[in-house]
Design a protein around this motif. Structure first.
Motif, PDB file in Angstrom:
ATOM      1  N   LEU A  29       0.719  -1.273   0.050  1.00  0.00           N
ATOM      2  CA  LEU A  29      -0.120   0.139  -0.145  1.00  0.00           C
ATOM      3  C   LEU A  29       0.886   1.411  -0.092  1.00  0.00           C
ATOM      4  CD1 LEU A  29      -2.698  -1.204   2.219  1.00  0.00           C
ATOM      5  CD2 LEU A  29      -3.039  -0.610  -0.101  1.00  0.00           C
ATOM      6  N   HIS A  30       2.009   1.139  -0.349  1.00  0.00           N
ATOM      7  CA  HIS A  30       3.011   2.357  -0.355  1.00  0.00           C
ATOM      8  C   HIS A  30       3.381   3.184   0.693  1.00  0.00           C
ATOM      9  CE1 HIS A  30       2.665   1.417  -4.782  1.00  0.00           C
ATOM     10  NE2 HIS A  30       1.339   1.310  -4.455  1.00  0.00           N
ATOM     11  N   VAL A  31       3.298   2.415   1.934  1.00  0.00           N
ATOM     12  CA  VAL A  31       3.704   2.759   3.094  1.00  0.00           C
ATOM     13  C   VAL A  31       5.005   2.300   3.678  1.00  0.00           C
ATOM     14  CG1 VAL A  31       3.072   3.227   5.473  1.00  0.00           C
ATOM     15  CG2 VAL A  31       1.335   3.631   3.777  1.00  0.00           C
ATOM     16  N   PHE A  32       5.699   2.916   4.078  1.00  0.00           N
ATOM     17  CA  PHE A  32       7.321   2.610   4.600  1.00  0.00           C
ATOM     18  C   PHE A  32       6.903   1.773   5.966  1.00  0.00           C
ATOM     19  CE2 PHE A  32      11.175   2.462   6.832  1.00  0.00           C
ATOM     20  CZ  PHE A  32      12.019   2.229   5.867  1.00  0.00           C
ATOM     21  N   GLY A  33       7.260   0.619   6.211  1.00  0.00           N
ATOM     22  CA  GLY A  33       7.034  -0.253   7.246  1.00  0.00           C
ATOM     23  C   GLY A  33       8.174  -0.165   8.224  1.00  0.00           C
ATOM     24  N   MET A  34       7.770  -0.226   9.422  1.00  0.00           N
ATOM     25  CA  MET A  34       8.757  -0.701  10.363  1.00  0.00           C
ATOM     26  C   MET A  34       8.121  -1.460  11.414  1.00  0.00           C
ATOM     27  SD  MET A  34       9.477   3.559  10.573  1.00  0.00           S
ATOM     28  CE  MET A  34       7.951   3.802  10.783  1.00  0.00           C
ATOM     29  N   SER A  35       9.070  -1.940  12.376  1.00  0.00           N
ATOM     30  CA  SER A  35       8.663  -3.019  13.283  1.00  0.00           C
ATOM     31  C   SER A  35       9.199  -2.999  14.835  1.00  0.00           C
ATOM     32  CB  SER A  35       8.695  -4.380  12.754  1.00  0.00           C
ATOM     33  OG  SER A  35      10.139  -4.559  12.765  1.00  0.00           O
ATOM     34  N   ALA A  36       8.711  -3.316  15.696  1.00  0.00           N
ATOM     35  CA  ALA A  36       9.146  -3.545  17.144  1.00  0.00           C
ATOM     36  C   ALA A  36       8.559  -4.860  17.521  1.00  0.00           C
ATOM     37  CB  ALA A  36       8.775  -2.365  18.152  1.00  0.00           C
ATOM     38  N   ILE A  37       9.536  -6.069  17.491  1.00  0.00           N
ATOM     39  CA  ILE A  37       9.153  -7.374  17.924  1.00  0.00           C
ATOM     40  C   ILE A  37       8.855  -7.467  19.082  1.00  0.00           C
ATOM     41  CG2 ILE A  37       9.805  -9.655  17.361  1.00  0.00           C
ATOM     42  CD1 ILE A  37      11.294  -8.700  14.940  1.00  0.00           C
ATOM     43  N   THR A  38       7.706  -8.002  19.779  1.00  0.00           N
ATOM     44  CA  THR A  38       7.156  -8.404  20.974  1.00  0.00           C
ATOM     45  C   THR A  38       7.678  -9.856  21.386  1.00  0.00           C
ATOM     46  OG1 THR A  38       5.300  -9.110  20.329  1.00  0.00           O
ATOM     47  CG2 THR A  38       5.493  -6.796  21.135  1.00  0.00           C
ATOM     48  N   ALA A  39       7.541 -10.622  20.374  1.00  0.00           N
ATOM     49  CA  ALA A  39       7.692 -12.051  20.633  1.00  0.00           C
ATOM     50  C   ALA A  39       8.227 -12.764  19.472  1.00  0.00           C
ATOM     51  CB  ALA A  39       6.465 -12.811  21.120  1.00  0.00           C
ATOM     52  N   VAL A  40       9.136 -13.849  19.273  1.00  0.00           N
ATOM     53  CA  VAL A  40       9.483 -14.576  18.176  1.00  0.00           C
ATOM     54  C   VAL A  40       8.600 -15.928  18.504  1.00  0.00           C
ATOM     55  CG1 VAL A  40      11.208 -15.999  16.991  1.00  0.00           C
ATOM     56  CG2 VAL A  40      11.770 -13.469  17.971  1.00  0.00           C
ATOM     57  N   THR A  41       7.730 -16.102  17.494  1.00  0.00           N
ATOM     58  CA  THR A  41       7.247 -17.568  17.272  1.00  0.00           C
ATOM     59  C   THR A  41       7.811 -18.325  16.415  1.00  0.00           C
ATOM     60  OG1 THR A  41       5.647 -16.950  15.562  1.00  0.00           O
ATOM     61  CG2 THR A  41       5.076 -16.295  17.748  1.00  0.00           C
ATOM     62  N   ALA A  42       7.713 -19.779  16.501  1.00  0.00           N
ATOM     63  CA  ALA A  42       8.061 -20.787  15.765  1.00  0.00           C
ATOM     64  C   ALA A  42       6.620 -21.168  15.217  1.00  0.00           C
ATOM     65  CB  ALA A  42       8.957 -21.959  16.310  1.00  0.00           C
ATOM     66  N   GLN A  43       6.585 -21.141  13.862  1.00  0.00           N
ATOM     67  CA  GLN A  43       5.339 -21.409  13.350  1.00  0.00           C
ATOM     68  C   GLN A  43       5.218 -21.618  11.712  1.00  0.00           C
ATOM     69  OE1 GLN A  43       1.716 -18.598  13.321  1.00  0.00           O
ATOM     70  NE2 GLN A  43       2.916 -17.143  14.395  1.00  0.00           N
ATOM     71  N   ASN A  44       4.428 -22.290  11.381  1.00  0.00           N
ATOM     72  CA  ASN A  44       4.117 -22.518   9.958  1.00  0.00           C
ATOM     73  C   ASN A  44       2.425 -22.654   9.647  1.00  0.00           C
ATOM     74  OD1 ASN A  44       3.389 -25.092  10.755  1.00  0.00           O
ATOM     75  ND2 ASN A  44       5.530 -25.883  10.422  1.00  0.00           N
ATOM     76  N   THR A  45       2.243 -23.150   8.820  1.00  0.00           N
ATOM     77  CA  THR A  45       0.869 -23.367   8.188  1.00  0.00           C
ATOM     78  C   THR A  45       0.178 -24.265   9.105  1.00  0.00           C
ATOM     79  OG1 THR A  45       1.022 -24.937   6.507  1.00  0.00           O
ATOM     80  CG2 THR A  45       1.263 -22.552   5.693  1.00  0.00           C
ATOM     81  N   LEU A  46       0.780 -25.105   9.888  1.00  0.00           N
ATOM     82  CA  LEU A  46       0.362 -26.397  10.449  1.00  0.00           C
ATOM     83  C   LEU A  46       0.115 -25.961  11.744  1.00  0.00           C
ATOM     84  CD1 LEU A  46       2.777 -29.321   9.240  1.00  0.00           C
ATOM     85  CD2 LEU A  46       0.301 -28.841   8.394  1.00  0.00           C
ATOM     86  N   GLY A  47       0.572 -24.961  12.215  1.00  0.00           N
ATOM     87  CA  GLY A  47       0.486 -24.340  13.835  1.00  0.00           C
ATOM     88  C   GLY A  47       1.541 -23.524  14.455  1.00  0.00           C
ATOM     89  N   VAL A  48       1.418 -23.477  15.625  1.00  0.00           N
ATOM     90  CA  VAL A  48       2.477 -22.606  16.341  1.00  0.00           C
ATOM     91  C   VAL A  48       3.264 -23.518  17.202  1.00  0.00           C
ATOM     92  CG1 VAL A  48       2.799 -21.023  18.223  1.00  0.00           C
ATOM     93  CG2 VAL A  48       0.900 -20.614  16.595  1.00  0.00           C
ATOM     94  N   GLN A  49       4.564 -23.885  16.917  1.00  0.00           N
ATOM     95  CA  GLN A  49       5.222 -24.771  17.582  1.00  0.00           C
ATOM     96  C   GLN A  49       6.039 -24.148  19.034  1.00  0.00           C
ATOM     97  OE1 GLN A  49       5.930 -24.589  14.224  1.00  0.00           O
ATOM     98  NE2 GLN A  49       3.982 -25.968  14.054  1.00  0.00           N
ATOM     99  N   GLY A  50       6.167 -22.769  19.177  1.00  0.00           N
ATOM    100  CA  GLY A  50       6.816 -21.932  20.271  1.00  0.00           C
ATOM    101  C   GLY A  50       6.699 -20.626  19.859  1.00  0.00           C
ATOM    102  N   VAL A  51       6.390 -19.915  21.426  1.00  0.00           N
ATOM    103  CA  VAL A  51       6.266 -18.548  21.506  1.00  0.00           C
ATOM    104  C   VAL A  51       7.470 -18.252  22.381  1.00  0.00           C
ATOM    105  CG1 VAL A  51       4.775 -16.745  22.013  1.00  0.00           C
ATOM    106  CG2 VAL A  51       3.753 -18.847  21.086  1.00  0.00           C
ATOM    107  N   TYR A  52       8.275 -17.422  22.105  1.00  0.00           N
ATOM    108  CA  TYR A  52       9.253 -16.768  22.856  1.00  0.00           C
ATOM    109  C   TYR A  52       9.193 -15.209  22.954  1.00  0.00           C
ATOM    110  CZ  TYR A  52      10.779 -21.413  21.455  1.00  0.00           C
ATOM    111  OH  TYR A  52      10.596 -22.652  21.154  1.00  0.00           O
ATOM    112  N   PRO A  53       8.484 -14.857  24.115  1.00  0.00           N
ATOM    113  CA  PRO A  53       8.825 -13.364  24.227  1.00  0.00           C
ATOM    114  C   PRO A  53       9.947 -12.729  24.334  1.00  0.00           C
ATOM    115  CG  PRO A  53       7.637 -14.594  26.110  1.00  0.00           C
ATOM    116  CD  PRO A  53       8.093 -15.414  25.281  1.00  0.00           C
TER     117      PRO A  53
END
Length: 262
Positions: A29-53
């Motif tokens: 949508l032509h907007v410059f994106g930035m991020s602040a990551i709160t947690a790293v997740t291990a996931q794929n289309t099958l589900g969430v394998q881990g959540v690491y805040p």
């Protein structure tokens, strides 16, 4: 003029939801994106394998770094995970005076894995809802936030009014969890309701729809659009993303972030 948007959310290693979905949507949508990551997740289309805040300090430093040098025109929050993270993010939004804030109350992953600790719900109600220019709950999330059952269309409206009373300026109640072939998304501005109707797309490839829809609203608000205009474009964006599916992964695959053309 380069418009900028910040997403404060979790990372999805599978690329279909979370900050990955947000950044792809901002870019499209032509907007410059930035991020602040709160947690790293291990996931794929099958589900969430881990959540690491991430440590609180790491989240705070990311937000400060962006605020100092790349002040955003709009901010989106996604997976905030814990009470501690919610309180920090609310404090930072207030500190920097950010007002175009879209809160996507991410609670449960498509496969049913909890993405918000139970005790964090109250913190979300207390700290984040009053800061939300726009709140984008689906029906199950709205049920948790309002502590009411939502089965009829009238109950959706009642829940939207309750959320507005809790401090939200605009409530966008997503209709994807409703029954029937026609989906209705509701926007409530404190005085009246607006409706968007769309046909249900029968596909299992809907991973990240909520993140993507809220990110599209955020991108449009960053450009100075009204909430109504932003939701209108976000509806078109997500409909195209679901209809033109990528068909990847063995489970709930992602939506197509490059399907929409303005």
């Amino acid at each position: 003029m380069v418009y900028k948007a910040l997403t404060i959310a979790g990372s999805d290693s599978g690329g279909g939801a979370g900050i990955q979905a947000d950044l792809k949507t901002f870019h499209q949508l032509h907007v410059f994106g930035m991020s602040a990551i709160t947690a790293v997740t291990a996931q794929n289309t099958l589900g969430v394998q881990g959540v690491y805040p991430l440590p609180i300090e790491a989240i705070e430093k990311q937000i400060d770094s962006i605020a100092i040098d790349l002040p955003p025109n709009a901010v989106k929050t996604g997976m905030l995970f814990s009470e501690e993270i919610i309180e920090l993010v609310a404090r930072k939004i207030k500190q920097y005076g950010w007002v175009r804030v879209v809160v996507d109350p991410v609670m449960i992953a498509k496969g049913g894995a909890p993405l918000l600790k139970q005790e964090a719900v109250k913190a979300l109600q207390r700290h984040m809802l009053p800061l939300a220019r726009v709140l984008t709950p689906n029906i199950p999330e709205a049920e948790v936030l309002t502590n009411m059952r939502i089965e009829t269309f009238e109950q959706r409206k009642e829940a939207a009014k309750k959320l507005h009373d809790m401090g939200v300026q605009y409530v966008v109640m997503k209709g994807g969890h409703g029954e029937g072939e026609e989906l209705v998304d509701l926007l409530y501005d404190g005085e009246q309701f607006y409706e968007w109707k769309s046909r249900r797309v029968h596909t299992k490839h809907t991973h990240g729809t909520g993140c993507t829809f809220a990110a599209a609203i955020t991108a449009e608000l960053a450009k100075g659009k009204t909430v109504y205009e932003a939701v209108n474009i976000a509806k078109q964006f997500i409909q195209a993303a679901i209809e033109q599916t990528l068909q990847i992964g063995g489970g709930h695959g992602p939506t197509n972030h490059w399907a929409f053309h303005e």
